[in-house]
Design a protein around this motif. Sequence first.
Motif, PDB file in Angstrom:
ATOM      1  N   MET A  16      53.678  40.017  28.206  1.00  0.00           N
ATOM      2  CA  MET A  16      52.961  41.265  28.073  1.00  0.00           C
ATOM      3  C   MET A  16      51.505  40.971  27.806  1.00  0.00           C
ATOM      4  N   ILE A  17      50.595  41.609  28.485  1.00  0.00           N
ATOM      5  CA  ILE A  17      49.170  41.393  28.270  1.00  0.00           C
ATOM      6  C   ILE A  17      48.638  42.516  27.420  1.00  0.00           C
ATOM      7  N   ALA A  18      48.015  42.154  26.350  1.00  0.00           N
ATOM      8  CA  ALA A  18      47.346  43.154  25.517  1.00  0.00           C
ATOM      9  C   ALA A  18      45.919  42.740  25.325  1.00  0.00           C
ATOM     10  N   GLY A  19      45.012  43.683  25.222  1.00  0.00           N
ATOM     11  CA  GLY A  19      43.598  43.366  25.096  1.00  0.00           C
ATOM     12  C   GLY A  19      43.134  43.388  23.668  1.00  0.00           C
ATOM     13  N   LEU A  20      41.954  42.851  23.446  1.00  0.00           N
ATOM     14  CA  LEU A  20      41.316  42.940  22.142  1.00  0.00           C
ATOM     15  C   LEU A  20      40.797  44.343  21.932  1.00  0.00           C
TER      16      LEU A  20
ATOM     17  N   ASN B  62      50.254  37.224  34.937  1.00  0.00           N
ATOM     18  CA  ASN B  62      49.278  38.320  34.839  1.00  0.00           C
ATOM     19  C   ASN B  62      49.887  39.697  34.628  1.00  0.00           C
ATOM     20  N   LYS B  63      51.105  39.793  34.147  1.00  0.00           N
ATOM     21  CA  LYS B  63      51.751  41.101  34.159  1.00  0.00           C
ATOM     22  C   LYS B  63      51.318  41.967  32.982  1.00  0.00           C
TER      23      LYS B  63
ATOM     24  N   LEU C 203      48.992  43.513  36.697  1.00  0.00           N
ATOM     25  CA  LEU C 203      47.601  43.903  36.442  1.00  0.00           C
ATOM     26  C   LEU C 203      46.727  43.222  37.470  1.00  0.00           C
ATOM     27  N   THR C 204      46.074  43.983  38.339  1.00  0.00           N
ATOM     28  CA  THR C 204      45.363  43.419  39.473  1.00  0.00           C
ATOM     29  C   THR C 204      43.951  43.005  39.153  1.00  0.00           C
ATOM     30  N   GLY C 205      43.398  43.494  38.066  1.00  0.00           N
ATOM     31  CA  GLY C 205      41.997  43.238  37.772  1.00  0.00           C
ATOM     32  C   GLY C 205      41.123  44.403  38.156  1.00  0.00           C
TER      33      GLY C 205
END
Length: 542
Positions: free
Chosen positions: A1-5, A150-151, A400-402
């Motif tokens: 899982m990608i989480a941001g700051l 990158n998901k 997440l493609t960017g």
Amino acid sequence: MIAGLPARLLAFPALLLAHLLALVPAQAAEPVPQVVLIQDSGWMEPFLTADGSQFRPLVEALAAAARAPGGTIAVAAFDQDGQVPGRTSPRILYEGPYDAARVRAAVAGIDLPRKASGAYADADLDGALVGAIRLALRGRAGVIWMVTNNKNAPGNDPAVARNTAAFYAALRNSDAITRIVAYPVRMPLKGRTFSEGGFVVYGIGYGAAGGQALDAALAGAPMRALFSHPPVRIKPLLAGGLALRFEGFDGGGLRAVTENGVLVVRGADAARGAALRLTGRLHNGLYPQRVVDARLSLTWTEIGAQAGLSEEAGLAEDAALAKAAIAPARIEGIAPGADSGPLSAVLTLPPVPRPPGLAGLLAGRRTVDGTLSLRLADLRLALDPAFLERVRPIFASSLLTGRGDTIGDAAGQGTGQAAGQAAGNTAVEGRLPDLFLDFKSVSETAVTLPVRIEAEFSPWPLIGASAGALALAGAAGAGAAAGMRARTLTVMLGSFPKRATLKPFRPLVLRAPDGSRWRVRAGLWGPARATRLADAEPGARA
């Protein structure tokens, strides 16, 4: 899982990355370090836990294939720094000279960390890149091999999209990141929690020496044996991807050969000019892009003219000496790794005037260096359908493609098989990382080929001039010999004839029978002249 700051902290990694990019050296005096950076967030669970998973062996093989003799390698794992109590990200598991056992132990130590809540950790690609440059490369040139899928998990912080977009922007726009490739790897696995179809290995060259080291690794047999397909070319996108290759020549006595990448044309008659007809093909070395179509034009540009006596002969000229044309004027449908249909090019060489004066007589040839440029206008590139079909399982779910969006499944709703496949390919393309689609901004490029033309001057003017010079020299020699030859002449000393041997222009004093003295001088021809001397003048002889 990608989480941001949190949004207020997003500026710090960007500023730190910009600072590190500014510090990268242009060259390295020794082998650059390599970093293998593996994502260990929740979406990687099937690769790390599923029975029979070949993920860890592949990572070990990647480290072995990437290593450079005498260089160092680091193995590190990343998620999101600050999420997992008691550990940082990226976390270096091994660093030092390549050692298979230590690399294996480091890869075996990759786990699935959890947040304080008990959920799997998320991932921060931008933070991982900054950390790898700062901690593993220490701001020096090097190569980063990032293993990630990158998901994005539904409902993650909106900063995730901005953070990942910043990661892609750094890869795309930073001058310090000189080379990027990607290997999509199919590896369908089912873990305890998730099922996945594959992941992506990014090769990132940091600094000029890092880009060179990445190229060397890609060209090596171990890396080519590890992956069954070429890497996706991301940066630079087109450099060296298209090549003009000539395979046949027809010049009516001209000779053409490719030497060290330069097309050398010999035997051109400088006085008459010539037309060289070449047959060639455009090679598509891009992957995974195919050339849909493009308009072609061929131009010649002279970049210098020189000969063995160019300075004395005044051969340096700015005017173009040749013109070029190509047919057909359009190409289409060149698959990755394939060649176009035959291309017919004509290189026209007009007469080359001989320089005036002695230098012109001495000039045997003129060498003209130039460039053939094949311009592709209205260029359209597209991803190869075979590539999209191959990577479909890797990008089958949300990614997440960017571009700041999460793409859902929309494949295969066409009314027929072809329409369904096209729709499926479109859906897969929509799920690819944004970097994979940079080629869409390219509409024009040029392929160049260095050319050297050796135009030869006729030797007959020099032969004629040499023969004339030899004739003059012979006449002068004969005159000199005649000037040195003595003649026996009858000279009248007053009323007395006298025989004497005389050399031209060398006076001689003779005495007549009556005792008078005479100075006698002969020329090259004709009679000698005698002048009577006074009795007081010395030097007379009989």
